[in-house]
Design a protein around this motif. Structure first.
Motif, PDB file in Angstrom:
ATOM      1  N   GLY A 201      11.076   6.412  30.164  1.00 19.42           N
ATOM      2  CA  GLY A 201      11.270   5.113  30.793  1.00 19.42           C
ATOM      3  C   GLY A 201       9.957   4.495  31.235  1.00 19.42           C
ATOM      4  O   GLY A 201       9.731   3.287  31.070  1.00 19.42           O
ATOM      5  N   LEU A 202       9.060   5.316  31.819  1.00 16.11           N
ATOM      6  CA  LEU A 202       7.757   4.812  32.256  1.00 16.11           C
ATOM      7  C   LEU A 202       6.929   4.336  31.071  1.00 16.11           C
ATOM      8  O   LEU A 202       6.299   3.269  31.122  1.00 16.11           O
ATOM      9  CB  LEU A 202       7.012   5.908  33.019  1.00 16.11           C
ATOM     10  CG  LEU A 202       5.588   5.551  33.482  1.00 16.11           C
ATOM     11  CD1 LEU A 202       5.619   4.372  34.442  1.00 16.11           C
ATOM     12  CD2 LEU A 202       4.929   6.763  34.141  1.00 16.11           C
ATOM     13  N   ASN A 203       6.943   5.118  29.986  1.00 12.16           N
ATOM     14  CA  ASN A 203       6.169   4.730  28.801  1.00 12.16           C
ATOM     15  C   ASN A 203       6.698   3.441  28.185  1.00 12.16           C
ATOM     16  O   ASN A 203       5.921   2.590  27.736  1.00 12.16           O
ATOM     17  CB  ASN A 203       6.203   5.856  27.770  1.00 12.16           C
ATOM     18  CG  ASN A 203       5.405   7.064  28.202  1.00 12.16           C
ATOM     19  OD1 ASN A 203       4.446   6.943  28.958  1.00 12.16           O
ATOM     20  ND2 ASN A 203       5.792   8.238  27.732  1.00 12.16           N
ATOM     21  N   VAL A 204       8.022   3.289  28.148  1.00 14.51           N
ATOM     22  CA  VAL A 204       8.605   2.064  27.608  1.00 14.51           C
ATOM     23  C   VAL A 204       8.225   0.868  28.476  1.00 14.51           C
ATOM     24  O   VAL A 204       7.890  -0.219  27.964  1.00 14.51           O
ATOM     25  CB  VAL A 204      10.139   2.193  27.507  1.00 14.51           C
ATOM     26  CG1 VAL A 204      10.776   0.837  27.177  1.00 14.51           C
ATOM     27  CG2 VAL A 204      10.520   3.232  26.459  1.00 14.51           C
ATOM     28  N   PHE A 205       8.236   1.047  29.810  1.00 13.05           N
ATOM     29  CA  PHE A 205       7.848  -0.037  30.705  1.00 13.05           C
ATOM     30  C   PHE A 205       6.393  -0.439  30.475  1.00 13.05           C
ATOM     31  O   PHE A 205       6.070  -1.639  30.413  1.00 13.05           O
ATOM     32  CB  PHE A 205       8.043   0.393  32.160  1.00 13.05           C
ATOM     33  CG  PHE A 205       7.479  -0.585  33.158  1.00 13.05           C
ATOM     34  CD1 PHE A 205       8.150  -1.765  33.444  1.00 13.05           C
ATOM     35  CD2 PHE A 205       6.271  -0.330  33.784  1.00 13.05           C
ATOM     36  CE1 PHE A 205       7.625  -2.682  34.354  1.00 13.05           C
ATOM     37  CE2 PHE A 205       5.746  -1.233  34.698  1.00 13.05           C
ATOM     38  CZ  PHE A 205       6.421  -2.411  34.978  1.00 13.05           C
TER      39      PHE A 205
ATOM     40  N   LEU B 290       4.683  -0.045  27.747  1.00 11.74           N
ATOM     41  CA  LEU B 290       4.611  -0.694  26.439  1.00 11.74           C
ATOM     42  C   LEU B 290       5.044  -2.152  26.524  1.00 11.74           C
ATOM     43  O   LEU B 290       4.341  -3.054  26.045  1.00 11.74           O
ATOM     44  CB  LEU B 290       5.493   0.060  25.442  1.00 11.74           C
ATOM     45  CG  LEU B 290       5.657  -0.585  24.066  1.00 11.74           C
ATOM     46  CD1 LEU B 290       4.336  -0.632  23.326  1.00 11.74           C
ATOM     47  CD2 LEU B 290       6.697   0.166  23.238  1.00 11.74           C
ATOM     48  N   VAL B 291       6.202  -2.398  27.141  1.00  6.14           N
ATOM     49  CA  VAL B 291       6.727  -3.766  27.233  1.00  6.14           C
ATOM     50  C   VAL B 291       5.801  -4.644  28.061  1.00  6.14           C
ATOM     51  O   VAL B 291       5.496  -5.790  27.691  1.00  6.14           O
ATOM     52  CB  VAL B 291       8.150  -3.751  27.822  1.00  6.14           C
ATOM     53  CG1 VAL B 291       8.650  -5.176  28.071  1.00  6.14           C
ATOM     54  CG2 VAL B 291       9.111  -3.017  26.896  1.00  6.14           C
ATOM     55  N   PHE B 292       5.300  -4.105  29.182  1.00  3.74           N
ATOM     56  CA  PHE B 292       4.412  -4.887  30.052  1.00  3.74           C
ATOM     57  C   PHE B 292       3.099  -5.192  29.339  1.00  3.74           C
ATOM     58  O   PHE B 292       2.541  -6.302  29.479  1.00  3.74           O
ATOM     59  CB  PHE B 292       4.150  -4.117  31.346  1.00  3.74           C
ATOM     60  CG  PHE B 292       3.351  -4.886  32.358  1.00  3.74           C
ATOM     61  CD1 PHE B 292       3.881  -5.997  32.984  1.00  3.74           C
ATOM     62  CD2 PHE B 292       2.059  -4.506  32.674  1.00  3.74           C
ATOM     63  CE1 PHE B 292       3.146  -6.717  33.908  1.00  3.74           C
ATOM     64  CE2 PHE B 292       1.314  -5.214  33.588  1.00  3.74           C
ATOM     65  CZ  PHE B 292       1.860  -6.328  34.229  1.00  3.74           C
ATOM     66  N   SER B 293       2.590  -4.243  28.560  1.00  2.00           N
ATOM     67  CA  SER B 293       1.347  -4.464  27.817  1.00  2.00           C
ATOM     68  C   SER B 293       1.541  -5.523  26.745  1.00  2.00           C
ATOM     69  O   SER B 293       0.696  -6.413  26.576  1.00  2.00           O
ATOM     70  CB  SER B 293       0.869  -3.155  27.189  1.00  2.00           C
ATOM     71  OG  SER B 293       0.606  -2.179  28.171  1.00  2.00           O
ATOM     72  N   ILE B 294       2.654  -5.438  26.007  1.00  2.00           N
ATOM     73  CA  ILE B 294       2.933  -6.443  24.980  1.00  2.00           C
ATOM     74  C   ILE B 294       3.044  -7.829  25.603  1.00  2.00           C
ATOM     75  O   ILE B 294       2.485  -8.812  25.093  1.00  2.00           O
ATOM     76  CB  ILE B 294       4.223  -6.084  24.212  1.00  2.00           C
ATOM     77  CG1 ILE B 294       4.010  -4.809  23.386  1.00  2.00           C
ATOM     78  CG2 ILE B 294       4.657  -7.230  23.307  1.00  2.00           C
ATOM     79  CD1 ILE B 294       5.258  -4.320  22.697  1.00  2.00           C
ATOM     80  N   PHE B 295       3.746  -7.911  26.726  1.00  2.00           N
ATOM     81  CA  PHE B 295       3.887  -9.194  27.413  1.00  2.00           C
ATOM     82  C   PHE B 295       2.525  -9.742  27.832  1.00  2.00           C
ATOM     83  O   PHE B 295       2.229 -10.934  27.647  1.00  2.00           O
ATOM     84  CB  PHE B 295       4.788  -9.020  28.639  1.00  2.00           C
ATOM     85  CG  PHE B 295       4.867 -10.244  29.514  1.00  2.00           C
ATOM     86  CD1 PHE B 295       5.680 -11.308  29.165  1.00  2.00           C
ATOM     87  CD2 PHE B 295       4.114 -10.322  30.672  1.00  2.00           C
ATOM     88  CE1 PHE B 295       5.747 -12.442  29.966  1.00  2.00           C
ATOM     89  CE2 PHE B 295       4.173 -11.448  31.481  1.00  2.00           C
ATOM     90  CZ  PHE B 295       4.991 -12.512  31.123  1.00  2.00           C
ATOM     91  N   THR B 296       1.675  -8.858  28.365  1.00  2.00           N
ATOM     92  CA  THR B 296       0.355  -9.290  28.833  1.00  2.00           C
ATOM     93  C   THR B 296      -0.491  -9.809  27.680  1.00  2.00           C
ATOM     94  O   THR B 296      -1.131 -10.865  27.781  1.00  2.00           O
ATOM     95  CB  THR B 296      -0.377  -8.129  29.527  1.00  2.00           C
ATOM     96  OG1 THR B 296       0.401  -7.688  30.638  1.00  2.00           O
ATOM     97  CG2 THR B 296      -1.758  -8.565  30.007  1.00  2.00           C
ATOM     98  N   PHE B 297      -0.494  -9.087  26.556  1.00  2.00           N
ATOM     99  CA  PHE B 297      -1.311  -9.509  25.428  1.00  2.00           C
ATOM    100  C   PHE B 297      -0.773 -10.787  24.789  1.00  2.00           C
ATOM    101  O   PHE B 297      -1.555 -11.595  24.276  1.00  2.00           O
ATOM    102  CB  PHE B 297      -1.390  -8.388  24.392  1.00  2.00           C
ATOM    103  CG  PHE B 297      -2.295  -7.262  24.808  1.00  2.00           C
ATOM    104  CD1 PHE B 297      -3.632  -7.484  25.079  1.00  2.00           C
ATOM    105  CD2 PHE B 297      -1.811  -5.969  24.932  1.00  2.00           C
ATOM    106  CE1 PHE B 297      -4.482  -6.462  25.460  1.00  2.00           C
ATOM    107  CE2 PHE B 297      -2.642  -4.930  25.316  1.00  2.00           C
ATOM    108  CZ  PHE B 297      -3.988  -5.181  25.573  1.00  2.00           C
ATOM    109  N   LEU B 298       0.556 -10.964  24.783  1.00  2.00           N
ATOM    110  CA  LEU B 298       1.112 -12.186  24.221  1.00  2.00           C
ATOM    111  C   LEU B 298       0.778 -13.399  25.086  1.00  2.00           C
ATOM    112  O   LEU B 298       0.483 -14.481  24.580  1.00  2.00           O
ATOM    113  CB  LEU B 298       2.630 -12.054  24.068  1.00  2.00           C
ATOM    114  CG  LEU B 298       3.128 -11.131  22.947  1.00  2.00           C
ATOM    115  CD1 LEU B 298       4.649 -11.026  22.987  1.00  2.00           C
ATOM    116  CD2 LEU B 298       2.668 -11.629  21.587  1.00  2.00           C
TER     117      LEU B 298
END
Length: 218
Positions: free
Chosen positions: A4-8, A10-18
């Motif tokens: 769950g932590l790794n998925v969070f 990942l999603v937060f990083s993708i959002f930040t880069f987008l």
């Protein structure tokens, strides 16, 4: 909890880069010692390699695994989902790829007396599973935007053995950035330029009797 932590992350990083990708790229250009034109060329080449990894490598591997799994299921292969996943993984192997999986499976069916299903699986794998790599992959990634299959294979499995599952992506991305740097360097006149002798001239040998004591000059 770990997943769950790794998925969070990942999603937060993708959002930040987008959202802030352009700002991050501008910051990279400001701190980079390269010329602006070289920076733009480096980013363009790296984007091409990265697109080749995502679309040309992983997406086509997943598609080949799905198509192969359907063929295995129709042919009556037990654990069709498992063998489809293995087929996707072995699609990264240069030159032979998915044949490392479907050829033994078709041979097993033939040895069991199911020659019709064996022939069907062979034709299905050549025409449908193989067409993904030969037709769909070039259409997805375009021209000159993917890594050589051998480099992709070595970086995926090398990264996997070195740093674990994350290396499946980190290995090819690292290789892509290195190759982009190498291509930018090779395409410039750095290799043919002669150093500026005025800028890098070494101190000349003083004449005999010359006093080098700086405290006694002038």
């Amino acid at each position: 909890a770990s997943v769950g932590l790794n998925v969070f992350i990942l999603v937060f990083s993708i959002f930040t880069f987008l959202v802030h990708g352009d700002d991050i790229l501008d910051t990279f250009k400001r701190v980079s010692p390269l010329d602006d034109k070289l920076e733009e060329k480096l980013v363009f080449i790296f984007q091409g390699f990265s697109r080749g990894i995502v679309l040309g490598g992983f997406l086509t591997a997943i598609l080949q695994g799905v198509i192969a799994g359907i063929g295995y299921y129709i042919s009556g292969i037990s654990e069709a989902f498992f063998w489809g996943t293995v087929t996707a993984l072995f699609s990264f192997v240069p030159f032979v790829g998915t044949a490392l999986i479907w050829v033994p499976l078709a041979s097993t069916l033939a040895f069991q007396g199911q020659t019709g299903m064996a022939a069907f699986l062979a034709v299905y794998s050549i025409v449908l599973t193989g067409s993904v790599d030969n037709l769909v992959k070039p259409w997805l990634i375009g021209q000159n935007s993917t890594l050589h299959p051998l480099i992709l294979f070595l970086t995926i499995f090398g990264g996997l053995m070195t740093i674990g599952p994350a290396g499946i992506l980190i290995g090819p991305v690292t290789a892509s950035f290195f190759l982009a740097l190498a291509e930018v360097y090779a395409s410039t006149n750095y290799l043919s330029e002669t150093p500026d002798t005025a800028a890098v001239a070494l101190p000349t040998t003083p004449d005999e009797g010359t006093d080098l004591n700086p405290l006694e000059t002038g």
